[in-house]
Design an enzyme around this catalytic site. Structure first.
Site, PDB file in Angstrom:
ATOM      1  N   CYS A   2      22.627  19.770  -4.247  1.00  0.00           N
ATOM      2  CA  CYS A   2      22.520  19.372  -2.972  1.00  0.00           C
ATOM      3  C   CYS A   2      23.454  18.601  -2.321  1.00  0.00           C
ATOM      4  O   CYS A   2      24.089  17.935  -3.048  1.00  0.00           O
ATOM      5  CB  CYS A   2      21.047  18.370  -3.024  1.00  0.00           C
ATOM      6  SG  CYS A   2      19.577  19.194  -3.659  1.00  0.00           S
ATOM      7  N   ARG A  27      27.192  23.269  -3.133  1.00  0.00           N
ATOM      8  CA  ARG A  27      26.161  22.293  -3.827  1.00  0.00           C
ATOM      9  C   ARG A  27      24.859  22.823  -3.950  1.00  0.00           C
ATOM     10  O   ARG A  27      23.928  22.154  -4.452  1.00  0.00           O
ATOM     11  CB  ARG A  27      26.352  20.821  -3.224  1.00  0.00           C
ATOM     12  CG  ARG A  27      27.599  20.349  -3.505  1.00  0.00           C
ATOM     13  CD  ARG A  27      27.281  18.901  -3.170  1.00  0.00           C
ATOM     14  NE  ARG A  27      28.192  17.997  -4.058  1.00  0.00           N
ATOM     15  CZ  ARG A  27      27.787  17.109  -4.808  1.00  0.00           C
ATOM     16  NH1 ARG A  27      26.564  17.098  -5.295  1.00  0.00           N
ATOM     17  NH2 ARG A  27      28.506  16.445  -5.461  1.00  0.00           N
ATOM     18  N   TRP A  75      19.640  22.549  -3.479  1.00  0.00           N
ATOM     19  CA  TRP A  75      19.285  23.234  -5.023  1.00  0.00           C
ATOM     20  C   TRP A  75      17.895  22.814  -5.366  1.00  0.00           C
ATOM     21  O   TRP A  75      17.729  21.649  -5.820  1.00  0.00           O
ATOM     22  CB  TRP A  75      20.652  22.872  -5.875  1.00  0.00           C
ATOM     23  CG  TRP A  75      20.579  23.700  -7.125  1.00  0.00           C
ATOM     24  CD1 TRP A  75      21.265  24.881  -7.342  1.00  0.00           C
ATOM     25  CD2 TRP A  75      20.073  23.329  -8.472  1.00  0.00           C
ATOM     26  NE1 TRP A  75      20.735  25.228  -8.660  1.00  0.00           N
ATOM     27  CE2 TRP A  75      20.192  24.214  -9.408  1.00  0.00           C
ATOM     28  CE3 TRP A  75      19.261  21.818  -8.730  1.00  0.00           C
ATOM     29  CZ2 TRP A  75      19.770  23.929 -10.685  1.00  0.00           C
ATOM     30  CZ3 TRP A  75      18.888  21.766 -10.041  1.00  0.00           C
ATOM     31  CH2 TRP A  75      19.294  22.839 -11.062  1.00  0.00           C
ATOM     32  N   ASN A 101      19.384  13.819  -2.289  1.00  0.00           N
ATOM     33  CA  ASN A 101      19.905  14.681  -3.390  1.00  0.00           C
ATOM     34  C   ASN A 101      19.423  13.731  -4.780  1.00  0.00           C
ATOM     35  O   ASN A 101      19.923  12.567  -4.697  1.00  0.00           O
ATOM     36  CB  ASN A 101      21.498  14.560  -3.114  1.00  0.00           C
ATOM     37  CG  ASN A 101      22.398  15.269  -4.486  1.00  0.00           C
ATOM     38  OD1 ASN A 101      21.513  15.747  -5.329  1.00  0.00           O
ATOM     39  ND2 ASN A 101      23.208  14.985  -4.766  1.00  0.00           N
ATOM     40  N   GLY A 102      18.966  14.216  -5.465  1.00  0.00           N
ATOM     41  CA  GLY A 102      18.437  13.522  -6.884  1.00  0.00           C
ATOM     42  C   GLY A 102      17.169  14.042  -7.197  1.00  0.00           C
ATOM     43  O   GLY A 102      16.431  14.836  -6.679  1.00  0.00           O
ATOM     44  N   GLU A 491      34.241  30.234 -23.489  1.00  0.00           N
ATOM     45  CA  GLU A 491      34.489  30.283 -22.097  1.00  0.00           C
ATOM     46  C   GLU A 491      34.504  31.473 -21.447  1.00  0.00           C
ATOM     47  O   GLU A 491      33.927  31.617 -20.120  1.00  0.00           O
ATOM     48  CB  GLU A 491      35.840  29.219 -21.673  1.00  0.00           C
ATOM     49  CG  GLU A 491      36.196  29.040 -20.218  1.00  0.00           C
ATOM     50  CD  GLU A 491      35.232  28.397 -19.333  1.00  0.00           C
ATOM     51  OE1 GLU A 491      34.052  27.858 -19.869  1.00  0.00           O
ATOM     52  OE2 GLU A 491      35.384  28.721 -18.103  1.00  0.00           O
ATOM     53  N   LYS A 495      32.089  32.391 -18.336  1.00  0.00           N
ATOM     54  CA  LYS A 495      32.311  33.001 -17.062  1.00  0.00           C
ATOM     55  C   LYS A 495      31.435  34.097 -16.779  1.00  0.00           C
ATOM     56  O   LYS A 495      31.145  34.363 -15.587  1.00  0.00           O
ATOM     57  CB  LYS A 495      33.867  33.095 -16.950  1.00  0.00           C
ATOM     58  CG  LYS A 495      34.704  32.001 -16.766  1.00  0.00           C
ATOM     59  CD  LYS A 495      34.721  31.312 -15.573  1.00  0.00           C
ATOM     60  CE  LYS A 495      33.709  30.369 -15.548  1.00  0.00           C
ATOM     61  NZ  LYS A 495      33.915  28.795 -16.191  1.00  0.00           N
ATOM     62  N   GLU A 498      27.668  33.579 -16.106  1.00  0.00           N
ATOM     63  CA  GLU A 498      27.303  32.850 -14.951  1.00  0.00           C
ATOM     64  C   GLU A 498      27.491  33.646 -13.474  1.00  0.00           C
ATOM     65  O   GLU A 498      26.739  33.628 -12.605  1.00  0.00           O
ATOM     66  CB  GLU A 498      27.665  31.397 -14.931  1.00  0.00           C
ATOM     67  CG  GLU A 498      29.332  31.295 -14.515  1.00  0.00           C
ATOM     68  CD  GLU A 498      29.916  30.044 -14.824  1.00  0.00           C
ATOM     69  OE1 GLU A 498      29.034  28.981 -14.330  1.00  0.00           O
ATOM     70  OE2 GLU A 498      31.003  29.720 -15.115  1.00  0.00           O
ATOM     71  N   HIS A 514      28.018  36.511 -39.954  1.00  0.00           N
ATOM     72  CA  HIS A 514      26.861  35.681 -40.297  1.00  0.00           C
ATOM     73  C   HIS A 514      25.474  36.098 -39.700  1.00  0.00           C
ATOM     74  O   HIS A 514      24.686  35.243 -39.768  1.00  0.00           O
ATOM     75  CB  HIS A 514      27.134  34.290 -40.575  1.00  0.00           C
ATOM     76  CG  HIS A 514      28.390  34.116 -41.405  1.00  0.00           C
ATOM     77  ND1 HIS A 514      28.479  34.256 -42.828  1.00  0.00           N
ATOM     78  CD2 HIS A 514      29.672  33.654 -41.143  1.00  0.00           C
ATOM     79  CE1 HIS A 514      29.569  33.917 -43.422  1.00  0.00           C
ATOM     80  NE2 HIS A 514      30.369  33.769 -42.638  1.00  0.00           N
ATOM     81  N   LYS A 613      27.345  23.725  -7.696  1.00  0.00           N
ATOM     82  CA  LYS A 613      28.525  22.819  -8.325  1.00  0.00           C
ATOM     83  C   LYS A 613      28.165  21.524  -8.346  1.00  0.00           C
ATOM     84  O   LYS A 613      27.222  20.974  -7.695  1.00  0.00           O
ATOM     85  CB  LYS A 613      29.610  22.967  -7.175  1.00  0.00           C
ATOM     86  CG  LYS A 613      31.031  22.622  -7.670  1.00  0.00           C
ATOM     87  CD  LYS A 613      31.755  23.714  -8.223  1.00  0.00           C
ATOM     88  CE  LYS A 613      33.008  23.241  -8.963  1.00  0.00           C
ATOM     89  NZ  LYS A 613      33.567  24.123  -9.746  1.00  0.00           N
TER      90      LYS A 613
HETATM   91  C1  F6R Z   1      31.103  26.686 -15.443  1.00  0.00           C
HETATM   92  C2  F6R Z   1      30.754  25.302 -14.691  1.00  0.00           C
HETATM   93  C3  F6R Z   1      29.947  24.229 -15.537  1.00  0.00           C
HETATM   94  C4  F6R Z   1      30.577  22.803 -15.381  1.00  0.00           C
HETATM   95  C5  F6R Z   1      30.013  21.806 -15.861  1.00  0.00           C
HETATM   96  C6  F6R Z   1      30.172  20.595 -16.075  1.00  0.00           C
HETATM   97  O1  F6R Z   1      31.868  27.390 -14.831  1.00  0.00           O
HETATM   98  O2  F6R Z   1      31.446  25.092 -13.717  1.00  0.00           O
HETATM   99  O3  F6R Z   1      29.411  24.546 -16.457  1.00  0.00           O
HETATM  100  O4  F6R Z   1      31.653  22.928 -16.174  1.00  0.00           O
HETATM  101  O5  F6R Z   1      28.686  21.816 -15.105  1.00  0.00           O
HETATM  102  O6  F6R Z   1      30.681  19.974 -14.839  1.00  0.00           O
HETATM  103  P1  F6R Z   1      31.956  19.078 -14.449  1.00  0.00           P
HETATM  104  O7  F6R Z   1      33.151  19.282 -15.013  1.00  0.00           O
HETATM  105  O8  F6R Z   1      31.908  18.699 -13.005  1.00  0.00           O
HETATM  106  O9  F6R Z   1      31.199  17.712 -15.079  1.00  0.00           O
END
Ligand code: F6R
Length: 618
Positions: A2, A27, A75, A101-102, A491, A495, A498, A514, A613
């Site tokens: 948000c 966001r 969000w 936001n929250g 990772e 990627k 997501e 396993h 984000k």
């Molecule tokens: C994946 C991604 C998330 C963040 C996670 C932690 O691409 O962006 O998994 O890595 O939400 O975010 P930060 O690093 O901002 O604490």
């Protein structure tokens, strides 16, 4: 998640708010809305959907004018995305508007109390309940003729009944020159302009207008007008207000010529590594130097154990941190999901230092881990990208990533910056112990070679694209690696899932046999990370196991490997590098791989489904 922006000044608010929303869209993009006060009237426009198709179109059809207002991109937490659940929300009188936001955890209790008092609600959000509560407090205060600033006082009074987290902005037609902001757990920043001021969740939204900001602290309540701001703290006699200068430019958070922010940020990575290294390599001492660890060499020397806590991509970086620090510095490291660390009350030895990793510096789980470690009396360091973020401010010391604004929801350059910083940290700690100058120099030189090597990988983008397109219709993927390649495999899988919505699992190549190997068939491709390292032969054996079950194999190998093309269906090559640095190079290719698959599938790479984000809720 948000985004919030508020404006009060001499200009028309709605274009400023709309532009701010565009900059905040990473966001959340479930819905967006704005409220502007014009001639004593509250004008609200809000719409489900992303900004271009929702609120921007709505404002085109039904424009608003007025010199102050608030806006929000959502969000969804409480209540599905819909026009009604979009912010801003109004109180019962329709004269007070709130963006938030929250999460208000006790919103059901407040809602039933307010319902008994005759309130009716239009949405299913927790925020509307808060708007009504503020409205009720406001009515009471004005009816009693209480002295002071009735809107800010009503916000303070309402928040005393609230359990949960909030970054919020409130306006009222009765006070058309004031925005009241409050924060607990969710970021809120005052942007200081010339004859105009801003309130926002991210500095990014105001950078085009001002570089002077105040990061609010938990329990701060701010009253912002066009030419001043006042801050009180609900838990202290005085608020700690510091004006800071933002260290990035508006262009840094623009997409430029790239099709997506994610692609732009992947291509920025040679500079990312340079920036993370700048001023930190000391060839003379064969070590790394840091300005902000805030620990004496003797304290660093006596660390017996490190816990690294993080979430998501940052957790994968943490896992690599474990491998790096244990092998270069011989300090035992444990890696925790930030949220698990907070609540499972694991016994932690007294000589342990906690390191948290967070791009945003606002991730609620990670912030709680930091606070928990500090509460228990441990030193807590942070590796953070966003300067001035809550984690950066609350940590005892730390390392900035210096990656610049990361707008792509899928983290890329922050991951690479973190790995660079962790390698430097491992060298720094190692040189206080038994890491030889020769080995340290090798690693430092290896780090300095990375920018040119990454440039070479980026030049292969079209080759990766062709491979990616070939496999873009798969429903399931595996990513395997051993040793340093294991976290990189995790990772790579994250990627891909997501941004392309393909089910992808990362495993240790050794662990595959396993159980997960049961899922291998001719329709399930596996990306096997098999760089030239100590694990090569063993990983090759795992690769053969997949081939024996007719699973398509995409290998990620080191240039000069003459064997790999014969056993893999496709190969992506990284240049020769030191073993601990292979994951950085491999990850760049895996980012490109995920990106090109997502584009081939028609996915909106910068707005992946259900994500946003900066996860500021627990
Ligand atoms: C994946 C991604 C998330 C963040 C996670 C932690 O691409 O962006 O998994 O890595 O939400 O975010 P930060 O690093 O901002 O604490």
């Amino acid at each position: 998640m948000c985004g919030i922006i508020g404006y009060v000044g001499q200009q028309q608010a709605s274009p400023i708010l709309l532009e701010g929303l565009r900059r905040l869209e990473y966001r959340g993009y479930d819905s967006a809305g704005i409220a502007v006060i014009d001639d004593g009237e509250m004008l609200v426009r809000k719409k489900k959907g992303n900004i271009a198709e929702g609120i921007a179109r709505e404002l085109g059809a039904n424009p608003v004018s007025g010199m102050m207002g608030i806006a929000h991109t959502r969000w969804a937490t409480h209540g599905p995305p819909s026009d009604e659940n979009s912010h801003p929300h109004l109180d019962a009188s329709g004269r007070i508007a709130v963006v938030h936001n929250g999460i208000i955890e006790n919103f059901e209790q407040i809602r039933s109390h307010l319902t008994k008092n005759g309130h009716t609600f239009r949405s299913t959000t927790d925020t509307e309940v808060l708007a009504h509560l503020i409205g009720e407090c406001y009515e009471k205060r004005t009816a009693d003729g209480a002295a002071g600033n009735p809107l800010a006082d009503a916000v303070c009074e309402a928040l005393r009944d609230v359990i949960g987290t909030y970054g919020l902005a409130v306006i009222s037609t009765e006070h058309p020159d004031v925005i009241v902001g409050a924060r607990r757990g969710s970021p809120l920043i005052i942007g200081i302009g010339n004859g105009e001021n801003f309130l926002t969740s991210d500095a990014n939204a105001v950078i085009a207008h001002t570089k002077q900001v105040v990061f609010l602290n938990d329990y701060d309540v701010a009253t912002v007008t066009a030419d001043r701001f006042d801050v009180v703290n609900l838990g202290a006699d005085t608020a700690d207000v510091q004006v800071r200068e933002l260290e990035f430019e508006a262009e840094d958070s623009e997409r430029g010529e790239y099709a997506h922010f994610m692609l732009k940020e992947i291509f920025e990575q040679p500079r990312t590594v340079e920036n993370a290294l700048r001023g930190r390599v000391d060839h003379e001492g064969a070590t790394a130097v840091f300005g902000g660890l805030n620990m004496e060499p003797s304290e660093l020397r006596s660390i017996q154990r490190i816990i690294i806590a993080a979430s998501g991509t940052s957790w994968h970086a943490a896992l690599l941190g474990e491998y790096l620090i244990e092998s270069l510095a011989h300090v035992p490291v444990e890696v925790e999901f930030a949220h698990e660390f907070c609540y499972r009350m694991a016994p932690v030895r007294r000589d342990t230092v906690l390191v948290v990793i967070s791009q945003s510096g606002e991730t609620a789980d990670t912030l709680m881990a930091l606070r928990e470690a500090k509460r228990r009396g441990h030193k807590a360091l942070a590796i953070v990208n966003v300067v001035g973020s809550t984690i950066a401010r609350e940590a005892d010391g730390g390392i900035y990533m210096h990656a610049g604004p990361e707008i792509g929801v899928a983290s890329t350059k922050a991951f690479i910056a973190t790995l660079t910083a962790l390698t430097l940290l491992a060298v720094h700690l190692g040189r206080m112990r038994m890491l030889s100058a020769g080995r340290a120099e090798e690693v430092l030189k290896g780090l300095e070679a990375l920018p040119a090597q990454i440039e070479g990988l980026l030049a292969q983008s079209d080759v990766i694209k062709r491979i990616a397109e070939k496999y873009s219709t798969a429903d399931d993927f595996f990513f395997l690696g051993r040793g340093y390649s294991f976290p990189a495999a995790l990772e790579g899988a994250l990627k891909l899932k997501e941004i392309s919505y393909i089910h992808a699992e990362g495993y240790s190549a050794a662990e595959m046999k396993h159980g997960p190997i049961a899922l291998i068939d001719e329709k399930t491709p596996t990306v096997v990370l098999v760089p030239a390292d100590a694990m090569y032969d063993k990983t090759m054996a795992n690769l053969e196991m997949i081939r024996a079950r007719k699973g398509p194999v995409i290998a990620l190998a080191t240039e000069g490997d003459t064997q790999i093309a014969e056993v893999a269906d496709d190969v992506m090559y990284i240049p020769q590098a030191l073993e601990p640095l292979n994951p950085i190079l491999a990850s760049v290719l895996l980012q490109l791989f995920a990106y090109h698959i997502a584009v081939a599938r028609g996915c909106d790479v910068d707005k992946p489904r259900n994500l946003a984000k900066s996860v500021t809720v627990q």
